[in-house]
Motif scaffolding. Structure first.
Motif, PDB file in Angstrom:
ATOM      1  N   TRP B 241      -6.445  -2.268   3.496  1.00  0.00           N
ATOM      2  CA  TRP B 241      -5.567  -3.038   2.618  1.00  0.00           C
ATOM      3  C   TRP B 241      -5.877  -2.721   1.170  1.00  0.00           C
ATOM      4  O   TRP B 241      -5.886  -3.597   0.314  1.00  0.00           O
ATOM      5  CB  TRP B 241      -5.662  -4.544   2.884  1.00  0.00           C
ATOM      6  N   ASP B 242      -6.179  -1.490   0.926  1.00  0.00           N
ATOM      7  CA  ASP B 242      -6.454  -1.019  -0.414  1.00  0.00           C
ATOM      8  C   ASP B 242      -5.105  -0.825  -1.125  1.00  0.00           C
ATOM      9  O   ASP B 242      -4.117  -0.483  -0.478  1.00  0.00           O
ATOM     10  CB  ASP B 242      -7.196   0.309  -0.265  1.00  0.00           C
ATOM     11  N   PRO B 243      -5.050  -1.048  -2.445  1.00  0.00           N
ATOM     12  CA  PRO B 243      -3.754  -0.918  -3.140  1.00  0.00           C
ATOM     13  C   PRO B 243      -3.040   0.404  -2.860  1.00  0.00           C
ATOM     14  O   PRO B 243      -1.815   0.425  -2.724  1.00  0.00           O
ATOM     15  CB  PRO B 243      -4.134  -1.020  -4.615  1.00  0.00           C
ATOM     16  N   VAL B 244      -3.804   1.488  -2.766  1.00  0.00           N
ATOM     17  CA  VAL B 244      -3.161   2.780  -2.539  1.00  0.00           C
ATOM     18  C   VAL B 244      -2.559   2.846  -1.138  1.00  0.00           C
ATOM     19  O   VAL B 244      -1.471   3.393  -0.932  1.00  0.00           O
ATOM     20  CB  VAL B 244      -4.167   3.921  -2.774  1.00  0.00           C
ATOM     21  N   LEU B 366       3.321  -6.946  -0.866  1.00  0.00           N
ATOM     22  CA  LEU B 366       3.513  -6.789  -2.308  1.00  0.00           C
ATOM     23  C   LEU B 366       2.770  -7.886  -3.061  1.00  0.00           C
ATOM     24  O   LEU B 366       2.055  -7.623  -4.036  1.00  0.00           O
ATOM     25  CB  LEU B 366       5.009  -6.823  -2.634  1.00  0.00           C
ATOM     26  N   LEU B 367       2.915  -9.118  -2.576  1.00  0.00           N
ATOM     27  CA  LEU B 367       2.251 -10.237  -3.247  1.00  0.00           C
ATOM     28  C   LEU B 367       0.734 -10.068  -3.211  1.00  0.00           C
ATOM     29  O   LEU B 367       0.055 -10.244  -4.225  1.00  0.00           O
ATOM     30  CB  LEU B 367       2.659 -11.549  -2.567  1.00  0.00           C
ATOM     31  N   GLY B 368       0.217  -9.686  -2.040  1.00  0.00           N
ATOM     32  CA  GLY B 368      -1.230  -9.508  -1.916  1.00  0.00           C
ATOM     33  C   GLY B 368      -1.746  -8.400  -2.810  1.00  0.00           C
ATOM     34  O   GLY B 368      -2.847  -8.477  -3.351  1.00  0.00           O
ATOM     35  N   THR B 369      -0.926  -7.350  -2.965  1.00  0.00           N
ATOM     36  CA  THR B 369      -1.347  -6.230  -3.793  1.00  0.00           C
ATOM     37  C   THR B 369      -1.348  -6.624  -5.271  1.00  0.00           C
ATOM     38  O   THR B 369      -2.221  -6.201  -6.030  1.00  0.00           O
ATOM     39  CB  THR B 369      -0.410  -5.031  -3.567  1.00  0.00           C
ATOM     40  N   LEU B 370      -0.357  -7.428  -5.650  1.00  0.00           N
ATOM     41  CA  LEU B 370      -0.240  -7.795  -7.064  1.00  0.00           C
ATOM     42  C   LEU B 370      -1.065  -9.016  -7.436  1.00  0.00           C
ATOM     43  O   LEU B 370      -1.290  -9.286  -8.611  1.00  0.00           O
ATOM     44  CB  LEU B 370       1.232  -8.057  -7.421  1.00  0.00           C
ATOM     45  N   TYR B 371      -1.516  -9.759  -6.412  1.00  0.00           N
ATOM     46  CA  TYR B 371      -2.171 -11.033  -6.689  1.00  0.00           C
ATOM     47  C   TYR B 371      -3.376 -10.908  -7.625  1.00  0.00           C
ATOM     48  O   TYR B 371      -3.521 -11.710  -8.549  1.00  0.00           O
ATOM     49  CB  TYR B 371      -2.573 -11.714  -5.372  1.00  0.00           C
ATOM     50  N   PRO B 372      -4.243  -9.886  -7.428  1.00  0.00           N
ATOM     51  CA  PRO B 372      -5.367  -9.746  -8.356  1.00  0.00           C
ATOM     52  C   PRO B 372      -4.912  -9.626  -9.810  1.00  0.00           C
ATOM     53  O   PRO B 372      -5.563 -10.131 -10.724  1.00  0.00           O
ATOM     54  CB  PRO B 372      -6.051  -8.457  -7.891  1.00  0.00           C
TER      55      PRO B 372
END
Lengths: 184, 649
Positions: B241-244, B366-372
């Motif tokens: 679940w890495d951004p890339v 998308l939300l999880g990726t952008l959440y940080p």
């Protein structure tokens, strides 16, 4: 479900994707413009030092208790070890800081008395007190993950700043500034 | 000379893209109609020129022309041929050139062969394609020129990241790019259809092969990337679940939804506005993914050439394309006439549920990726990982799997649940038996792997049911494609469940001659010896492994030291059996002369990637079927037109 096509006549819904995209855009603009700070700040910054009492690492200097750090004046707490090469590299910077009147205490991690003595003899001893942390208990309790690390502690014994890695010559003004802030 | 030629061709290609855009846009107006004739030729020549430019860059890399900055920073004369070739696209500038080349060639291809669309929609589509290409040309020429020369060429190149010096990885990024480009063509079709309000089955049929092609490449790219991470990073995991990784998964999710909704549009003329929007969203996801990766806005294990300036450039492109397309959608979609209606129990309805679930999963990722990024805006740093993605994703993934099992058996437009309930007994039985087996043999299994494996068994059976009772020789290829792809999902899911439920990990410190037990394996460390490769030296551990006291097999794992540039990597050793994989990584040497070894026994884990390959194969079958049928139809139409012309004479 007889008409699941999203082709409703209500035009407002159709703007939703654009609105969401606008939100994304604002968010990443913010992220791009923000100065890049990739260091993970310690969760312990802003917290008081945990209580500890370390025996002296060398006979020449007293040991270190958490209470010793709350002297009303800001101090540096340097986590080091004689077996750590970057610690030797930062010794001149620590000496320079000590010369400018900064009070520095040390915690020697997983070390032997004779090794610490040899290290101090070779690279200088800027420390007022040196506690021996044989099992990294204090190191972990203050949120330090390696050596060397340097903490700015204010007069009340609260951690104000954490510097990870060796202190380079260019870091010295920044640390002095942090000490001044902590003294206010 | 080659570099200058390449650069010149790139400039010319961009000029032609501008011509294609302006002429295409003017040709849509009353007064500019005569310009229509130059749009198709412009698209073809643009494709040829950009291909020439990319070939020039390949030539520079193969000759290791160190006077070119890109070659000097990314290549090395000692590198093996295949990695010199892969070096062409293994960097920011080269990969962008590859991207724009494939996009321009695809544009030329549709200009030559696409004849189904209305003339004005075709013009708008080609103008849209030119518009998208122009942004990338500008990006390359203004901020990432791949042909830049160095005043003083260095004596030797700077090498390629040794982690990337791997055959799987040499072809993993271009595979994903091909997927992204396919989606950009789908995007152009969506723009064209929105501009002329011509959203119908012809649009869906014209777009579908590109979506299918993109989807095949994305599926294979994700599968290959996941396997690479699995054996190269040496952590024993296959998805982080890495951004890339998320950046490659999101376009796949959107493309999967688009693929299914365009099928509804092509066959039933329903879901019109929704399909157009997915066409926009799918490409948006590839752009957003590229932006997140290249701008360095999110920290990731994949160290990419990170550059805030490039990030701003891609963000500007994003704002223009995606913002523009969504605004166009918002103003036009209300005037797109409503499509055909259908009942609750129908294949359309099942596909709508599939689309809603896929979109929800997409939103979650998308939300999880952008959440940080979101929390950082409020001054807090967090990272989002499996504890968020796995359970929340499962909420939508599980219903989707159930619909996946039922949907293909339903008829279009209207059906009765009673007609297929008999057929569904078999998959339900398979799921129940698997669940029973798991509960009795592994009572401590966690709920998610349990659910996953049981559903996988049910889905595997259900996915082949559409073939039952059909004349297999007359069944169209796309149906086989669907069966194989759905089966692939089931197979991969079974592997995922088994890996997370039954993996056994062991960390040992070992001397030569010592033996360790991991699961059914007995692994003995034989020796540790130095070995050398073309640009690395390594310590190689030789291990002897026996499964359940059976035949002896030798494994070799290396801890490699690359010289150009200096870097340490772990080459894991894998031994694959039909029922799983033994995975060994050599670690550090301890003070007392013992060596750290990490051992894993992972039952059925290769099924994850076999499943991914099946999904890609399913897509390929569907694509071949569709294209063959299109070609047959267009030949038949030519024949009819020819006969009419003769009769009229």
């Amino acid at each position: 479900m007889s008409d699941p096509t999203p082709t409703r006549r209500n035009g407002l819904w159709l703007w939703l994707p654009l609105a969401l995209f606008f939100g994304f855009f604002v968010l990443v603009m913010f992220g791009l413009l923000r100065p890049a700070d990739r260091n993970v700040a310690s969760a312990f910054v802003g917290k008081p030092l945990p209580a500890f009492d370390l025996r002296p690492a060398v006979p020449e200097r007293p040991g270190l208790r958490a209470a010793d750090m709350a002297t009303g004046q800001p101090r540096l707490l340097n986590v080091f070890a004689s077996w750590c090469i970057p610690c030797a590299a930062e010794a001149p910077q620590l000496a320079a800081l000590a010369q400018q009147g900064v009070a520095i205490d040390g915690v020697a991690i997983r070390d032997r008395q004779e090794d610490v003595q040899r290290f101090l003899a070779q690279y200088g001893n800027p420390f007022a007190r040196i506690g021996a942390d044989d099992v990294s208990a204090v190191q972990l309790a203050i949120g330090s993950s390696g050596v060397p690390e340097t903490f700015v502690i204010d007069g009340k014994g609260v951690i104000r700043h954490q510097h990870i890695g060796d202190i380079r010559a260019e870091d010295v003004p920044m640390l002095l500034e942090k000490l001044r802030e902590a003294g206010r | 000379m080659i570099a200058e030629l390449g650069l010149a061709m790139l400039w010319l290609a961009s000029a032609l893209a501008l011509l294609q855009l302006v002429a295409g846009a003017l040709a849509l107006t009353k007064r500019g109609r005569e310009l229509a004739g130059i749009v198709r030729p412009a698209a073809v020549i643009q494709g040829v020129l950009s291909a020439g430019s990319f070939l020039a860059l390949i030539a520079l890399f193969l000759r290791t022309d160190l006077s070119v900055k890109l070659v000097a920073t990314n290549s090395h004369s000692l590198k093996p041929f295949i990695f010199k070739l892969a070096g062409t696209w293994g960097n920011h500038e080269g990969s962008m050139l590859l991207w724009v080349t494939v996009m321009a060639m695809a544009g030329g291809f549709i200009a030559l062969f696409e004849r189904r669309l209305r003339d004005d929609t075709m013009l708008a589509t080609l103008a849209g394609q030119a518009f998208v290409s122009l942004g990338f040309y500008a990006f390359l020429l203004l901020s990432s020129n791949p042909f830049e020369r160095l005043a003083v060429p260095p004596p030797e190149g700077n090498g390629l990241n040794p982690l990337l010096q791997d055959i799987g990885l040499a072809f993993h990024p271009p595979t994903l790019y091909l997927g992204y480009v396919g989606l950009s063509i789908a995007f152009s079709f969506a723009i064209g259809a929105l501009v002329t309000r011509d959203v119908g089955p012809a649009f869906a049929r014209a777009m579908r092969p590109w979506v299918l092609g993109a989807w095949i490449f994305l599926s294979l790219g994700i599968t290959a990337g996941s396997y690479w991470a699995y054996y190269e990073l040496g952590w024993g995991g296959w998805w982080f679940w890495d951004p890339v990784e998320n950046a490659s998964l999101m376009p796949w999710l959107a493309a999967t939804a688009l693929l299914h909704s365009s099928t509804v549009l092509a066959a039933r003329n329903a879901l019109r506005a929704w399909t157009v929007m997915l066409g926009v969203v799918a490409f948006s996801m590839s752009m957003i993914g590229t932006f997140l990766v290249r701008s360095g806005i999110l920290t990731s294990v994949h160290a990419f050439a990170v550059d805030p300036e490039r990030g701003s450039f891609i963000l500007a492109l994003l704002a223009i394309y995606i913002g523009g397309a969504l605004a166009l959608f918002a103003t036009r979609a209300a005037t797109i006439t409503e499509g055909a209606r259908f009942a609750v129990t129908s294949r359309e309805a099942a596909l709508v549920v599939n689309n809603v679930m896929l979109s929800a999963i997409l939103g979650i990722v998308l939300l999880g990726t952008l959440y940080p990024l979101l929390t950082e805006a409020f001054g807090e740093k967090v990272s989002v990982g499996p504890p968020y993605f796995n359970p929340i994703g499962a909420i939508f993934f599980v219903p989707m799997l159930i619909v996946m099992a039922i949907g293909p058996m339903l008829r279009w437009r209207d059906d009765r649940a009673g007609r297929i309930s008999g057929k569904l007994a078999l998959p339900a039985l398979a799921a129940a038996l698997t669940a029973l087996g798991l509960v009795s043999f592994a009572p401590t299994i966690k709920p998610l792997p349990f659910l996953g494996m049981a559903l996988a068994a049910g889905l595997a059976v259900a996915s082949v049911l559409p073939l039952v009772g059909r004349d297999l020789r007359r069944t169209p290829l796309p149906v086989y494609g669907m069966v194989v792809a759905h089966l692939g999902i089931a197979v991969a899911l079974f592997g995922v469940g088994s890996d997370s439920a039954f993996s056994i990990e062991k960390l040992v410190a070992s001397r030569a001659g010592e033996s360790h037990k991991v699961g059914p394996w007995q692994v003995t460390l034989r020796s540790i010896e130095p070995v050398a490769g073309p640009n690395w030296t390594a310590l190689e551990a030789t291990l002897a492994a026996t499964y359940d006291g059976g035949r002896l097999s030798l494994l070799r794992t290396q801890s490699r030291n690359f010289t150009t540039p200096p870097q340490l990597t772990n080459e894991s050793a894998l031994h694959t059996r039909w029922n799983g994989q033994l995975y060994v990584v050599l670690g550090e040497e301890a003070d007392d002369g013992r060596w750290q070894l990490r051992l894993w026994w992972k039952p059925f884990v290769p099924m994850i990637w076999y499943g991914g390959l099946l999904v890609g194969l399913g897509g390929l079958l569907a694509l071949i079927g569709r294209v063959a049928r299109d070609m047959k139809r267009s030949r038949a139409e030519d024949k009819i037109a020819y006969r009419r012309a003769r009769q009229g004479r």
